[in-house]
Design an enzyme around this catalytic site. Structure first.
Site: not given
Ligand code: AHR
Length: 483
Positions: A26, A175-176, A241, A293, A349
């Protein structure tokens, strides 16, 4: 305490697609700019086509089969036309993502990114702008990349140096979009998505469309809205995450186990999402789950969530220790088990940001323990994954097995999750595997860095072989691959 592992070669899970070993780049912090792309020649940092040569070499050797770009939250502000044509004439814009507002000179655009993918042999995955863009803008991007006709966009691409189409297959619609990508509710997003997907596939019917998912409530409601329109969806995207492991390097035993447990439970989220998709499709269509992600997000790299979080938005950089690599190995076991259901998984990332396998600082470049664990898993790409049976276990404090494993036709990777105890492993495998490596370190908090680039790295593992029985010692907090 010794542990026995048997591989059930009669019980395959399926094939491990290279897409399960994808990555995510990103325009955020020092990932794309500085980490991958520098642009103009700098004497102290060798570049290839504007990209860091040391990073290219490291990524090639990892490997990196797939790369998603340009965001993340950045995607829903990105206008692809800003990043084509004469670099000297490209507009400088506000680079907007995750609370950051920085100058983005658009030096790294479509041509550069797709060239980079070629250099590292990655399949590209482009995330389009739904939040502040339009259907026409995204459809034009597809045409620009993929048409083989001399349309105005096709000719423009050729005059910018690319005469043949790239044939980009993977396209994300935002995205999101439940949050940074437009703050939609699930039903409105689904309705809007259908229009995007249809119009993009008119331009190129061979592309694969990625729908944006979120938590179970969003997923249930958006899938319900898509129930009779599943043909518009090839992949259903979810993000996961791990945020409950305490500080990146100064963590307690409880934090250590909490992170590994969270990594382990990533699989549950995939299974729950699969149940919703299967219920909606009733066998009419298989929609893959794109975990586009995933990874660890330590509190010092965020201003929200549990732990001792940062007071201000930083550059999203964080430490990468052996513990993070073990969590990666644990998650990959689940990806292999779910290889029929998961169609893609991208670590977040690829460099310098969050759970990065590669880090840079000035002219220095080093690989995190996660890099080495991914490299150890290279034998599993395109291989058939099999069920394993583990017995005589050393236990973790919660009573679960300390030893876990994933086996494929390429080899077997075994993790000893115990923080303090080593184990003797007896592996039964009638395969001619004669190489073995182990990743470990004195402390689970050990990491690599400038001046100690190789503190944590893979080493040969001594194994004893007798017929089908392979015996070896696995130190505490370590992971090994026999292949
Ligand atoms: O990876 C960082 C951020 O996490 C990304 O931009 C987003 O998609 C997610 O919330």
């Amino acid at each position: 305490m010794s542990t026995q592992i048997r591989i059930l070669f009669t019980e395959p899970y399926g094939t491990v697609s290279p897409r399960l070993y994808g990555h995510f780049a990103e325009h955020l912090g020092r990932c794309c700019y500085d980490g991958l792309w520098i642009g103009d020649a700098r004497q102290d940092i060798p570049l290839t086509g504007g990209f860091r040569t040391d990073v290219i070499d490291a990524l090639r050797a990892m490997p990196t089969p797939l790369l998603r770009w340009p965001g993340g939250c950045y995607a829903d502000h990105y206008h692809w036309r800003d990043g084509i044509g004469d670099p000297g004439k490209r507009p400088a814009r506000l680079g907007l993502s995750c609370g950051r507002r920085v100058l983005d000179d658009n030096g790294l655009g479509t041509h550069e990114f797709l060239k980079f993918c070629e250099m590292i042999s990655a399949e590209p995955y482009l995330a389009g702008n739904m939040g502040s863009g339009s259907v026409q803008e995204m459809a034009d991007w597809v045409e620009y990349c993929n048409t083989d006709l001399p349309t105005q966009l096709g000719q423009e691409r050729a005059s910018n140096g690319q005469s043949s189409p790239w044939g980009v297959k993977l396209w994300g619609v935002g995205n999101e979009n439940w949050g940074c990508g437009g703050n939609y509710d699930p039903e409105s997003y689904a309705l809007e998505y259908r229009r995007y997907s249809l119009m993009l596939q008119h331009v190129d019917p061979s592309i694969e469309m990625v729908f944006c998912g979120h938590n179970l409530d969003w997923n249930r409601r958006s899938i319900a809205k898509m129930r009779d329109h599943l043909g518009f969806m090839d992949h259903f995207s979810i993000h996961r995450y791990w945020i409950n492991g305490g500080h990146g390097t100064q963590f307690s035993d409880a934090d250590y186990y909490a992170l590994l447990d969270e990594a382990h439970r990533t699989e549950e989220f995939v299974v729950e999402t699969r149940a919703l998709l299967d219920d909606a499709s009733q066998g009419r269509r298989h929609v893959g789950i794109a975990l586009d992600e995933w990874g660890v997000w330590h509190p010092e790299a965020r201003t929200w969530g549990p732990g001792d979080v940062a007071s201000e938005t930083g550059d999203y950089g964080q430490a990468g220790t052996l513990r993070d690599a073990l969590a990666t190995a644990v998650a990959l076991e689940g990806f292999h088990r779910q290889c029929r259901s998961l169609s893609m998984a991208n670590l977040a990332q690829i460099v310098n940001v969050l759970h990065a396998p590669v880090m840079t600082e000035g002219d220095r470049m080093w690989c995190t323990p996660t890099y080495f664990v991914l490299q150890m898993h290279a034998v599993h790409l395109n291989a058939t994954a099999y069920r394993t049976e583990i017995s005589g276990r050393e236990s973790l404090p919660d009573g679960s097995s300390a030893v876990s494993a994933t086996a494929t036709s390429g080899g077997v990777t075994i993790t000893n999750r115990h923080l303090h105890n080593g184990v003797t492993v007896n592996l039964v495998a009638d395969r001619n595997w004669n190489r073995a490596v182990v990743l470990g370190a004195d402390r689970a908090s050990d990491e690599n860095g400038p001046g100690h680039e190789e503190r944590v790295r893979t080493k040969p593992l001594k194994v004893h072989r007798e017929g089908e029985l392979i015996t070896f010692e696995l130190p505490p907090h370590s992971v090994a691959t026999i292949f």
